[in-house]
Design an enzyme around this catalytic site. Structure first.
Site, PDB file in Angstrom:
ATOM      1  N   SER A   1       0.857  -1.184   0.000  1.00 44.29           N
ATOM      2  CA  SER A   1       0.000   0.000   0.000  1.00 44.29           C
ATOM      3  C   SER A   1       0.898   1.240   0.000  1.00 44.29           C
ATOM      4  O   SER A   1       1.735   1.397   0.888  1.00 44.29           O
ATOM      5  CB  SER A   1      -0.876  -0.022   1.256  1.00 44.29           C
ATOM      6  OG  SER A   1      -1.565   1.187   1.391  1.00 44.29           O
TER       7      SER A   1
ATOM      8  N   LYS B   1      -3.131   5.260  -2.614  1.00 39.67           N
ATOM      9  CA  LYS B   1      -4.122   6.099  -1.960  1.00 39.67           C
ATOM     10  C   LYS B   1      -4.545   7.198  -2.933  1.00 39.67           C
ATOM     11  O   LYS B   1      -3.698   7.753  -3.653  1.00 39.67           O
ATOM     12  CB  LYS B   1      -3.509   6.745  -0.715  1.00 39.67           C
ATOM     13  CG  LYS B   1      -3.106   5.741   0.341  1.00 39.67           C
ATOM     14  CD  LYS B   1      -4.317   5.299   1.121  1.00 39.67           C
ATOM     15  CE  LYS B   1      -3.952   4.251   2.142  1.00 39.67           C
ATOM     16  NZ  LYS B   1      -5.131   3.739   2.842  1.00 39.67           N
TER      17      LYS B   1
ATOM     18  N   LYS C   1      -9.899  -6.181   8.570  1.00 35.56           N
ATOM     19  CA  LYS C   1      -8.825  -5.775   9.483  1.00 35.56           C
ATOM     20  C   LYS C   1      -9.213  -6.299  10.856  1.00 35.56           C
ATOM     21  O   LYS C   1     -10.292  -5.966  11.359  1.00 35.56           O
ATOM     22  CB  LYS C   1      -8.684  -4.250   9.526  1.00 35.56           C
ATOM     23  CG  LYS C   1      -8.045  -3.659   8.277  1.00 35.56           C
ATOM     24  CD  LYS C   1      -7.889  -2.161   8.371  1.00 35.56           C
ATOM     25  CE  LYS C   1      -7.204  -1.610   7.120  1.00 35.56           C
ATOM     26  NZ  LYS C   1      -7.318  -0.131   7.031  1.00 35.56           N
TER      27      LYS C   1
ATOM     28  N   GLU D   1     -11.326   0.998  -2.923  1.00 38.67           N
ATOM     29  CA  GLU D   1     -11.571   0.742  -1.499  1.00 38.67           C
ATOM     30  C   GLU D   1     -12.150   1.976  -0.837  1.00 38.67           C
ATOM     31  O   GLU D   1     -11.608   3.079  -0.990  1.00 38.67           O
ATOM     32  CB  GLU D   1     -10.231   0.341  -0.854  1.00 38.67           C
ATOM     33  CG  GLU D   1     -10.335  -0.057   0.602  1.00 38.67           C
ATOM     34  CD  GLU D   1      -8.965  -0.475   1.181  1.00 38.67           C
ATOM     35  OE1 GLU D   1      -8.014  -0.750   0.409  1.00 38.67           O
ATOM     36  OE2 GLU D   1      -8.851  -0.517   2.411  1.00 38.67           O
TER      37      GLU D   1
ATOM     38  N   GLY E   1      -3.977  -3.781   6.194  1.00 41.65           N
ATOM     39  CA  GLY E   1      -2.893  -3.488   7.135  1.00 41.65           C
ATOM     40  C   GLY E   1      -3.135  -2.178   7.854  1.00 41.65           C
ATOM     41  O   GLY E   1      -3.889  -1.310   7.386  1.00 41.65           O
TER      42      GLY E   1
ATOM     43  N   ASP F   1      -7.334   3.224  -2.905  1.00 39.25           N
ATOM     44  CA  ASP F   1      -8.010   3.348  -1.603  1.00 39.25           C
ATOM     45  C   ASP F   1      -8.254   4.830  -1.335  1.00 39.25           C
ATOM     46  O   ASP F   1      -7.315   5.627  -1.286  1.00 39.25           O
ATOM     47  CB  ASP F   1      -7.125   2.738  -0.505  1.00 39.25           C
ATOM     48  CG  ASP F   1      -7.798   2.731   0.871  1.00 39.25           C
ATOM     49  OD1 ASP F   1      -8.952   3.187   0.982  1.00 39.25           O
ATOM     50  OD2 ASP F   1      -7.158   2.260   1.834  1.00 39.25           O
TER      51      ASP F   1
ATOM     52  N   ASP G   1     -13.841  -1.042   3.679  1.00 37.40           N
ATOM     53  CA  ASP G   1     -12.879  -1.129   4.778  1.00 37.40           C
ATOM     54  C   ASP G   1     -13.566  -0.506   6.008  1.00 37.40           C
ATOM     55  O   ASP G   1     -14.220  -1.203   6.789  1.00 37.40           O
ATOM     56  CB  ASP G   1     -11.582  -0.385   4.370  1.00 37.40           C
ATOM     57  CG  ASP G   1     -10.552  -0.237   5.475  1.00 37.40           C
ATOM     58  OD1 ASP G   1     -10.825  -0.625   6.617  1.00 37.40           O
ATOM     59  OD2 ASP G   1      -9.441   0.300   5.211  1.00 37.40           O
TER      60      ASP G   1
ATOM     61  N   LYS H   1      -1.427  -1.057  -4.234  1.00 38.29           N
ATOM     62  CA  LYS H   1      -2.565  -0.217  -3.823  1.00 38.29           C
ATOM     63  C   LYS H   1      -2.046   1.192  -3.660  1.00 38.29           C
ATOM     64  O   LYS H   1      -1.001   1.402  -3.041  1.00 38.29           O
ATOM     65  CB  LYS H   1      -3.124  -0.764  -2.511  1.00 38.29           C
ATOM     66  CG  LYS H   1      -3.877   0.206  -1.620  1.00 38.29           C
ATOM     67  CD  LYS H   1      -4.611  -0.576  -0.528  1.00 38.29           C
ATOM     68  CE  LYS H   1      -4.765   0.217   0.745  1.00 38.29           C
ATOM     69  NZ  LYS H   1      -5.436  -0.574   1.800  1.00 38.29           N
TER      70      LYS H   1
HETATM   71  O1  LIG Z   1       0.789  -1.128   4.789  1.00 36.61           O
HETATM   72  C1  LIG Z   1      -0.195  -1.172   5.544  1.00 36.61           C
HETATM   73  O2  LIG Z   1      -0.165  -1.637   6.677  1.00 36.61           O
HETATM   74  C2  LIG Z   1      -1.481  -0.615   5.021  1.00 36.61           C
HETATM   75  C3  LIG Z   1      -1.499   0.828   5.029  1.00 36.61           C
HETATM   76  C4  LIG Z   1      -2.869   1.364   4.689  1.00 36.61           C
HETATM   77  O3  LIG Z   1      -3.250   1.290   3.556  1.00 36.61           O
HETATM   78  C5  LIG Z   1      -3.654   1.963   5.720  1.00 36.61           C
HETATM   79  C6  LIG Z   1      -3.134   2.125   6.954  1.00 36.61           C
HETATM   80  C7  LIG Z   1      -3.788   2.885   7.917  1.00 36.61           C
HETATM   81  C8  LIG Z   1      -4.913   3.554   7.651  1.00 36.61           C
HETATM   82  C9  LIG Z   1      -5.342   3.662   6.316  1.00 36.61           C
HETATM   83  O4  LIG Z   1      -4.794   4.774   5.747  1.00 36.61           O
HETATM   84  C10 LIG Z   1      -4.967   2.440   5.511  1.00 36.61           C
HETATM   85  C11 LIG Z   1      -6.133   1.765   4.924  1.00 36.61           C
HETATM   86  O5  LIG Z   1      -7.157   2.375   4.898  1.00 36.61           O
HETATM   87  O6  LIG Z   1      -6.136   0.607   4.502  1.00 36.61           O
HETATM   88 MG   LIG Z   2      -8.375   1.241   3.530  1.00 30.50          MG
END
Ligand SMILES: O=C(O)CCC(=O)C1=CC=C[C@@H](O)[C@@H]1C(=O)O
Ligand SMILES: [Mg+2]
Length: 368
Positions: A136, A164, A263, A214, A291, A189, A239, A162
């Site tokens: 991510s 953002k 999660k 997402e 994650g 996401d 999510d 993934k």
């Molecule tokens: O690498 C990882 O652990 C995932 C990171 C990640 O995408 C996220 C971590 C924390 C909060 C969010 O922004 C997010 C998610 O939404 O999935």
């Molecule tokens: Mg997410």
């Protein structure tokens, strides 16, 4: 079994690079570790994925400490627990606060698996010996920087990328990525950065053959997501909107999503995660493990969960070295060509590295 002592540790670890989402940036990760000991001195470990600030959901490190100290630990310390599934049942009178519950429950699952002499994956009923993982990537300063990061991670073998997105960092960015990486498994996401009025913009993402988008809409919504899913070719993945089996059931029945990100902390633990997994399997909804920038302890829990058979899409659980100079477990989590080998040793299968844990502990308290 009985938990006869609990150690709560407030941890602070600096990530190698800042992580930026649609709601902000941070680099110092503060979180809680929970160690649960039984009468024979065996320890189970759990991690709270609540952040320092309430921007992902309403929970924070401090609300978790409060819930654990004032409710969860007194409720369960020195009480007979026949099976880890009982933990969430006993805590069901507490509304929400899922991340706090999950920290305790995860430690009990680890302890239980150790007592049984089996891996946590096996204790959960998982069968996979290797799991596929993706990565991510947060929002970057420029598209060029993002493309370079994607290239690095694709070369490392990660199975999906993934990224953002947020208003102003979406369609054009995805177009550039697709131009350079036409075949990579790609997803976006949004962390709730859009509203249903943005539907025409979101429809433009259909052009990029994304695995999913997402959580495009509000973190507490499943109605507008259903409307959006009807209009989009791209599968919607939820999510933030899914906190429980019941949320998942309703979202599936409404058609709010075609994929669910599980999660563990967000849904209150491994038992609830497995229930959601089983429901999704019955209803033909694929799942994957999200994650929360975890330390090795939380990462090990994610790996164990992902061995269940309906985790058919790569998760966010990347290698320890992607986040940390030094992780809290031995060995660290490594990724080989996009795969993590599931440890077979009892419990989490990774040894907590007490010296490193001490180094990053801000404060700790024992309850017995
Ligand atoms: O690498 C990882 O652990 C995932 C990171 C990640 O995408 C996220 C971590 C924390 C909060 C969010 O922004 C997010 C998610 O939404 O999935
Ligand atoms: Mg997410």
């Amino acid at each position: 079994m009985k938990v006869t002592e609990v150690l709560l540790r407030h941890m602070k670890m600096r990530m190698k690079a800042p992580f930026t989402t649609s709601f902000g940036t941070f680099q110092d990760k503060e979180f809680l570790l929970l160690e649960a000991k039984d009468e024979n001195g065996l320890s189970g470990w759990g991690e709270s994925v609540a952040f320092h600030s309430p921007w992902y959901n309403e929970e924070t490190l401090k609300t978790n400490w409060h819930m654990l100290e004032d409710f969860i630990i007194p409720d369960l310390l020195n009480k007979e627990i026949r099976h880890p599934d009982e933990v969430s049942e006993k805590l069901s009178y507490i509304r929400k606060n899922n991340m706090a519950k999950s920290a305790f429950e995860g430690a009990v699952w680890d302890l239980y698996a150790k007592q049984q002499g089996i891996s946590l994956a096996k204790a959960l009923g998982g069968t996979a010996s290797n799991i596929e993982v993706g990565i991510s990537i947060g929002i970057q300063d420029t598209v060029a920087v993002l493309l370079k990061l994607i290239e690095e991670h694709v070369n490392e073998g990660y199975k999906r990328i993934k990224v953002k997105i947020k208003p102003g960092w979406d369609v054009d960015v995805m177009r550039e990525i697709r131009k350079h990486f036409p075949d990579v498994q790609l997803m976006a996401d949004a962390n709730s950065a859009y509203r249903l009025e943005d539907i025409e913009l979101l429809k433009q993402l259909d052009e990029f053959d994304l695995m999913m988008i997402e959580q495009p809409l509000a973190s507490d919504d499943i109605i507008d997501h259903a409307t959006l899913q009807r209009e989009l070719k791209t599968p919607v993945c939820l999510d933030e909107s899914i906190h429980s089996y019941e949320d998942a059931r309703k979202a599936i029945e409404l058609g709010s999503c075609k994929i669910i990100n599980i999660k563990i902390g967000r849904v209150g633990g491994l038992t609830e995660s497995r229930r959601i997994h089983d429901l999704c399997q019955e209803r033909g909804i694929p799942v994957w493990c999200g994650g929360m920038l975890e330390s090795g302890i939380g990462r090990a829990h994610n790996i164990a969960l992902t061995t269940l058979s309906n985790f058919v899409m790569p998760g966010d659980t990347a290698a320890s070295s992607r986040y940390w100079e030094k992780d809290l477990i031995k060995p660290e989590v490594t990724v080989d060509n996009g795969m993590i080998r599931v440890p077979e040793k009892a419990g989490l299968g990774y040894e907590p590295d007490l010296e490193t844990i001490k180094q990053f502990t801000v404060s700790e308290k024992s309850y017995s």
